[in-house]
Design an enzyme around this catalytic site. Structure first.
Site, PDB file in Angstrom:
ATOM      1  N   ASP A   1      10.769   5.057  -9.963  1.00 12.85           N
ATOM      2  CA  ASP A   1      10.290   5.505 -11.301  1.00 12.85           C
ATOM      3  C   ASP A   1      11.209   6.545 -11.770  1.00 12.85           C
ATOM      4  O   ASP A   1      11.499   6.868 -13.028  1.00 12.85           O
ATOM      5  CB  ASP A   1       8.826   5.763 -11.509  1.00 12.85           C
ATOM      6  CG  ASP A   1       8.033   4.560 -11.655  1.00 12.85           C
ATOM      7  OD1 ASP A   1       8.406   3.471 -11.438  1.00 12.85           O
ATOM      8  OD2 ASP A   1       6.804   4.707 -11.961  1.00 12.85           O
TER       9      ASP A   1
ATOM     10  N   LYS B   1      -0.450  -4.162  -3.383  1.00 12.27           N
ATOM     11  CA  LYS B   1      -1.714  -3.614  -3.010  1.00 12.27           C
ATOM     12  C   LYS B   1      -2.075  -2.223  -3.647  1.00 12.27           C
ATOM     13  O   LYS B   1      -1.291  -1.293  -2.983  1.00 12.27           O
ATOM     14  CB  LYS B   1      -2.014  -3.745  -1.638  1.00 12.27           C
ATOM     15  CG  LYS B   1      -3.650  -3.010  -1.297  1.00 12.27           C
ATOM     16  CD  LYS B   1      -3.696  -3.195   0.133  1.00 12.27           C
ATOM     17  CE  LYS B   1      -5.154  -2.634   0.289  1.00 12.27           C
ATOM     18  NZ  LYS B   1      -5.335  -1.202   0.240  1.00 12.27           N
TER      19      LYS B   1
ATOM     20  N   SER C   1       1.092  -1.247  -0.003  1.00 12.86           N
ATOM     21  CA  SER C   1      -0.225  -0.066   0.135  1.00 12.86           C
ATOM     22  C   SER C   1       0.872   1.122   0.081  1.00 12.86           C
ATOM     23  O   SER C   1       1.618   1.494  -0.926  1.00 12.86           O
ATOM     24  CB  SER C   1      -1.089  -0.014   1.195  1.00 12.86           C
ATOM     25  OG  SER C   1      -1.949  -1.063   0.866  1.00 12.86           O
TER      26      SER C   1
END
Length: 536
Positions: A318, A332, A307
């Site tokens: 990224d 999740k 999460s």
């Protein structure tokens, strides 16, 4: 705004396995809300069939052969409805809702001590710094005999009962009757309950020269604030490189994860975006004023990183801001929203998915499992099946050319091999049995340590005879350990016992410092940092 219309976006995973599932619909909810403006669930129940649930409940209460409890019926109906939505949407009864809020907010009203039930006696094993218990002179190792007028020693007192006796409203008092090993005299302490704060930062310290280490347990209300303060302290001590440990961090508040991720960027960067069937795309950017925007960064993750933790890990990966070390994360990628009811119950409803800056969804696949619905007793357990197999999704490339994939969690840049001994059924049985704690508390709590905290952390190692005694201890309790397994588990169990002893003598931080001495994740992170020109 009324309590029933409060909305608070968060990513919840930590408590999903232990809390009840459900959703309330129909006229009963409308009656609670009245005509109050704002966000609510009223629009969900406006069809011709919207009152069926309430009609059935009325029918049962007014016509069933036996008397029924309406609250229990409502909660059962709510449970059944939401248990069929997805694995994460949940309905929390008032007590569970309060417990979740306290855990995420990091505050509760009590006396600030941790205890362990050793041979049917409550032993104090930890004290909150500057909490009511520490202030009046209670010490680690004290055994609690009586709370107010209730004897709790030798009575098999349920821990839920103990919790009710100890906790209470701020300003109220409670008497504890304890016996101390050093003098064997019963002492009485009157404690005034207070607001106790527990940081979500497990530990923050200089791991090696120029290398700071911070472990975050969850993303609660004060986590970003505590993290920022920890950074300041580590920088003062010379940290120019950072290891951020998000292992076993199963989530928390979404907006806090955004605030923390902001600390790693010096300019405006997209950190995450969300969208859902009823939620427009929303983008969340860094503010460009991060306190740790230029230092080298390694993030540790494992299969229980989920999460909000994955939001942070995905953002820094990224943008090539950090190296990710460990095992593939849980996967999740569901954003949930809290809807509070006037009675204190709450709905955690999945409303959208989140995507990393490159557009990766890390949500693992799930599907309904109807095979267990025949057995009424277990119909709410294991309803959803999560796909644990990794299926590579769409390929993405970072600005530096790293290849990343969507689906199934965050894949580390550097994978730490699985320790088969740690995953063995025998080791899991030992850890789950609490015999490690019992062994330590029975053998190491009779006298004060001969080490200072610094010497203990740096140099204490469990003697092999103590390890042999622990194996014998297990055998007397029905856990047989072969000679081969005894040898295989030596390092793991030695480290576990050393860490528990450290926690008992010197507190929670010492536990993690001792565990980190032989942690392969830490070793790999240090190795990854080496070619990054760490100053010696």
């Amino acid at each position: 705004m009324e309590k029933g219309t409060v909305r608070n976006i968060f990513v919840a995973a930590t408590y999903a396995a232990t809390l009840l599932l459900g959703l309330i619909l129909g006229q009963n909810y409308v009656d609670q809300q009245g005509s109050s403006p704002g966000n609510s669930l009223i629009p969900i129940g406006l069809s011709d069939n919207s009152y069926k649930v309430q009609q059935v409940l009325d029918l049962l209460v007014n016509n069933y052969v036996d008397s029924l409890n309406l609250d229990s019926l409502e909660n059962g109906a709510i449970n059944h409805i939401v248990s069929h939505l997805d694995p994460y949407s949940s309905y929390l009864l008032p007590n569970a809702s309060k417990s979740q809020s306290e855990a995420l907010d990091g505050t509760f009203e009590g006396i600030g001590l941790e205890y362990y039930n050793l041979n049917d006696t409550l032993m104090v094993v930890g004290l909150m710094r500057n909490g009511p218990a520490e202030k009046v002179g209670i010490k680690v190792g004290d055994k609690i005999l009586k709370i107010d007028t209730t004897v709790v020693s030798g009575r098999n007192t349920p821990l839920q009962t103990v919790e009710k006796l100890i906790r209470g409203k701020k300003g109220s008092t409670v008497d504890l009757f304890v016996v101390r090993n050093t003098d064997n005299i019963i002492k009485t302490f009157k404690l005034r309950r207070d607001q106790v704060s527990v940081s979500a930062i497990d530990v923050a310290y200089i791991l090696q020269p120029t290398v700071g280490y911070i472990k975050i347990r969850r993303f609660g209300l004060k986590t970003a604030e505590d993290f920022k303060q920890s950074l300041i302290e580590l920088k003062k001590q010379g940290a120019t490189n950072l290891i951020l440990d998000l292992r076993d961090n199963a989530g928390g508040y979404f907006h806090i994860a955004i605030r923390l991720a902001n600390e790693f960027f010096s300019d405006k960067k997209l950190l995450v975006f969300t969208k859902g069937a009823h939620e427009d795309k929303r983008e969340y950017f860094s503010e460009g004023n991060g306190d740790y925007a230029s230092g080298k960064l390694v993030v540790l993750i494992n299969g229980r990183t989920a999460s909000a933790s994955e939001v942070v890990a995905g953002a820094v990966q990224d943008w090539d801001r950090a190296s990710i070390v460990g095992r593939r994360s849980y996967g999740k990628g569901i954003v949930q929203e809290q809807f509070d009811f006037l009675d204190g119950s709450r709905i955690n409803l999945s409303i959208a998915q989140y995507y990393t800056p490159l557009g990766r969804s890390i949500q693992r696949a799930y599907k309904a499992n109807w095979s267990n619905m025949i057995d009424y007793a277990s119909m709410y357990r294991g309803l959803w099946v999560l796909d644990t197999a990794f299926v590579q999704g769409q390929l993405f490339k970072t600005l530096e050319g790293r290849e990343l994939y969507s689906g199934g969690g965050i894949t580390p840049d550097y994978i730490v091999p699985i320790d088969s001994n740690a995953l063995s059924m025998l080791y899991q049985e030992i850890v789950g049995s609490n015999y490690l704690e019992e062994f330590v508390y029975e053998r190491f709590t009779k006298k004060s340590p001969a080490y200072s905290v610094e010497n203990f952390i740096q140099g204490y190692h469990l003697p092999i005879q103590e390890y042999n005694d622990f194996i014998s201890y297990l055998n007397t309790r029905g856990i047989a350990v072969s000679a081969k397994k005894k040898n295989d588990l030596l390092g793991l169990i030695q480290s576990d016992i050393e860490a528990i002893v450290a926690r008992y003598y010197f507190g929670r931080e010492a536990f993690f410092k001792v565990k980190n001495r032989t942690d392969p994740f830490i070793e790999k992170a240090i190795d990854v940092l080496k070619p990054m020109n760490i100053a010696s």
